[in-house]
Design a protein around this motif. Structure first.
Motif, short mmCIF file in Angstrom:
data_model
loop_
_atom_site.label_atom_id
_atom_site.label_comp_id
_atom_site.label_asym_id
_atom_site.label_seq_id
_atom_site.Cartn_x
_atom_site.Cartn_y
_atom_site.Cartn_z
N TRP A 33 0.83 -1.20 0.00
CA TRP A 33 0.00 0.00 0.00
C TRP A 33 0.87 1.25 0.00
O TRP A 33 0.60 2.22 -0.74
N LEU A 34 1.94 1.25 0.79
CA LEU A 34 2.85 2.39 0.82
C LEU A 34 3.53 2.58 -0.53
O LEU A 34 3.71 3.72 -1.00
N GLU A 35 3.91 1.47 -1.17
CA GLU A 35 4.53 1.56 -2.51
C GLU A 35 3.57 2.18 -3.51
O GLU A 35 3.95 3.07 -4.29
N ALA A 36 2.32 1.71 -3.50
CA ALA A 36 1.33 2.23 -4.45
C ALA A 36 1.06 3.71 -4.20
O ALA A 36 0.95 4.51 -5.14
N THR A 37 0.98 4.09 -2.93
CA THR A 37 0.72 5.48 -2.59
C THR A 37 1.90 6.37 -2.94
O THR A 37 1.73 7.47 -3.48
N ALA A 38 3.11 5.90 -2.65
CA ALA A 38 4.31 6.69 -2.96
C ALA A 38 4.46 6.86 -4.46
O ALA A 38 4.90 7.93 -4.94
N LEU A 53 1.81 9.69 7.09
CA LEU A 53 1.39 8.32 7.43
C LEU A 53 0.02 8.24 8.10
O LEU A 53 -0.74 7.31 7.80
N PRO A 54 -0.35 9.16 9.00
CA PRO A 54 -1.69 9.06 9.59
C PRO A 54 -2.81 9.17 8.56
O PRO A 54 -3.94 8.72 8.82
N GLU A 55 -2.53 9.76 7.40
CA GLU A 55 -3.54 9.88 6.35
C GLU A 55 -3.49 8.72 5.36
O GLU A 55 -4.28 8.68 4.41
N ILE A 56 -2.57 7.79 5.58
CA ILE A 56 -2.36 6.69 4.63
C ILE A 56 -2.59 5.33 5.27
O ILE A 56 -3.36 4.52 4.75
N ALA A 65 -6.64 9.11 -1.20
CA ALA A 65 -6.73 9.84 -2.47
C ALA A 65 -7.07 11.31 -2.22
O ALA A 65 -6.50 12.21 -2.85
N ALA A 66 -8.00 11.56 -1.29
CA ALA A 66 -8.37 12.94 -0.96
C ALA A 66 -7.18 13.69 -0.37
O ALA A 66 -6.97 14.88 -0.65
N THR A 82 -8.38 7.84 -6.76
CA THR A 82 -8.88 6.67 -6.06
C THR A 82 -8.77 5.43 -6.94
O THR A 82 -8.31 4.37 -6.49
N GLU A 83 -9.15 5.56 -8.19
CA GLU A 83 -9.09 4.43 -9.12
C GLU A 83 -7.64 3.99 -9.35
O GLU A 83 -7.34 2.79 -9.38
N VAL A 84 -6.74 4.96 -9.50
CA VAL A 84 -5.32 4.64 -9.71
C VAL A 84 -4.76 3.89 -8.51
O VAL A 84 -4.06 2.87 -8.65
N LEU A 85 -5.07 4.37 -7.29
CA LEU A 85 -4.59 3.70 -6.09
C LEU A 85 -5.16 2.29 -5.98
O LEU A 85 -4.44 1.34 -5.63
N ASN A 86 -6.44 2.14 -6.25
CA ASN A 86 -7.07 0.82 -6.19
C ASN A 86 -6.38 -0.17 -7.12
O ASN A 86 -6.08 -1.30 -6.73
N GLU A 87 -6.15 0.25 -8.35
CA GLU A 87 -5.55 -0.65 -9.34
C GLU A 87 -4.10 -0.97 -8.98
O GLU A 87 -3.66 -2.12 -9.11
N ALA A 88 -3.36 0.05 -8.54
CA ALA A 88 -1.95 -0.18 -8.21
C ALA A 88 -1.81 -1.12 -7.02
O ALA A 88 -0.96 -2.03 -7.01
N PHE A 89 -2.64 -0.92 -6.00
CA PHE A 89 -2.58 -1.79 -4.82
C PHE A 89 -3.07 -3.19 -5.15
O PHE A 89 -2.44 -4.18 -4.77
N SER A 90 -4.17 -3.28 -5.87
CA SER A 90 -4.74 -4.60 -6.22
C SER A 90 -3.74 -5.44 -7.01
O SER A 90 -3.61 -6.65 -6.76
N SER A 91 -3.05 -4.83 -7.95
CA SER A 91 -2.10 -5.60 -8.76
C SER A 91 -0.95 -6.10 -7.92
O SER A 91 -0.46 -7.23 -8.13
N ARG A 92 -0.53 -5.31 -6.95
CA ARG A 92 0.55 -5.76 -6.07
C ARG A 92 0.08 -6.90 -5.15
O ARG A 92 0.80 -7.87 -4.93
#
Length: 232
Positions: A33-38, A53-56, A65-66, A82-92
């Motif tokens: 999740w941190l990788e996808a967010t970064a 980090l408290p927001e992640i 995303a907000a 939001t969609e980009v984060l979802n896809e990046a995390f899901s694939s990982r």
């Protein structure tokens, strides 16, 4: 769904149920999740720091995303982020699901003792189902994702809903969490809380028990947490 039997009435100190967070608690996915967010933050010309980090960590994808949208001032829509984060995390997650040390052994002990367990996650259902495909759906009497309550962690709604659907009072359940956000949710719901920090420290507090690893936890230990709540 596994067939559960009610705990022996003579063993009155057993928790009615154990409610587990998923990411960082049962499976080692917080770093994904941190990788996808970064990665997305870098696209937005942001460098994440400890202040972010408290927001992640432990947050729903929409919340993160907000935060990125607000911090970066980007013209890209929050829904797109939001969609980009979802896809990046899901694939990982699809490529790598690793149980945390002691997680499967604890789930097995609870199953063998007939103590119901629930998965209570702030991740989207898509991610929860990906993890369950590897971890095993059979461990849980109930699974809850971000979409299953109007509000998610740190609001107590997910844990209140999980306890209610299982038919137990939150105070008779143990919640197992790894982030301050998740701990706040479970604590506000009234659960006994076992915190096993994965990425950031969690402050010791009344009714919150800290361990370094789930390898240190067993049914007897969890029973002590609910027994202590009953005596308080």
């Amino acid at each position: 769904m596994p067939e559960y039997v009610m705990p022996d009435p003579a063993v009155s100190d057993w928790p009615s149920a154990v409610l587990f967070d998923m990411d960082g608690t049962l499976v080692d996915t917080e770093h994904l999740w941190l990788e996808a967010t970064a990665e997305l933050a870098a696209e937005l010309n942001l460098t994440l720091t400890d202040a972010d980090l408290p927001e992640i960590l432990g947050r729903a994808v929409e919340h993160t995303a907000a935060h990125l949208h607000r911090t970066s001032g980007t013209d890209r829509a929050e829904a797109e982020l939001t969609e980009v984060l979802n896809e990046a995390f899901s694939s990982r997650v699809a490529a790598e699901v690793v149980p945390r040390p002691g997680a499967l052994a604890l789930l097995a002990e609870l199953r063998d003792a007939g103590v119901p367990t629930a998965l209570v996650s702030a991740s989207p259902r898509k991610v929860v189902d990906l993890v369950l495909g590897t971890l095993g759906r059979e461990w849980f009497a109930l699974t809850m994702a971000a979409e299953d309550t109007e509000l998610t962690k740190p609001d107590p709604a997910p844990y209140l809903a999980a306890a209610a659907r299982l038919g137990f009072a939150p105070a008779d359940c143990v919640a197992v969490e790894d982030t301050p956000t998740g701990v706040a949710s479970a604590h506000a719901a009234g659960c006994a809380v076992l915190a096993v920090p994965s990425t950031v420290p969690i402050a010791a507090a009344e009714r919150i028990t800290l361990l370094e690893s789930l390898e240190q936890a067993d049914l007897a230990f969890l029973s002590g947490l609910t027994a202590a709540r009953q005596r308080a």
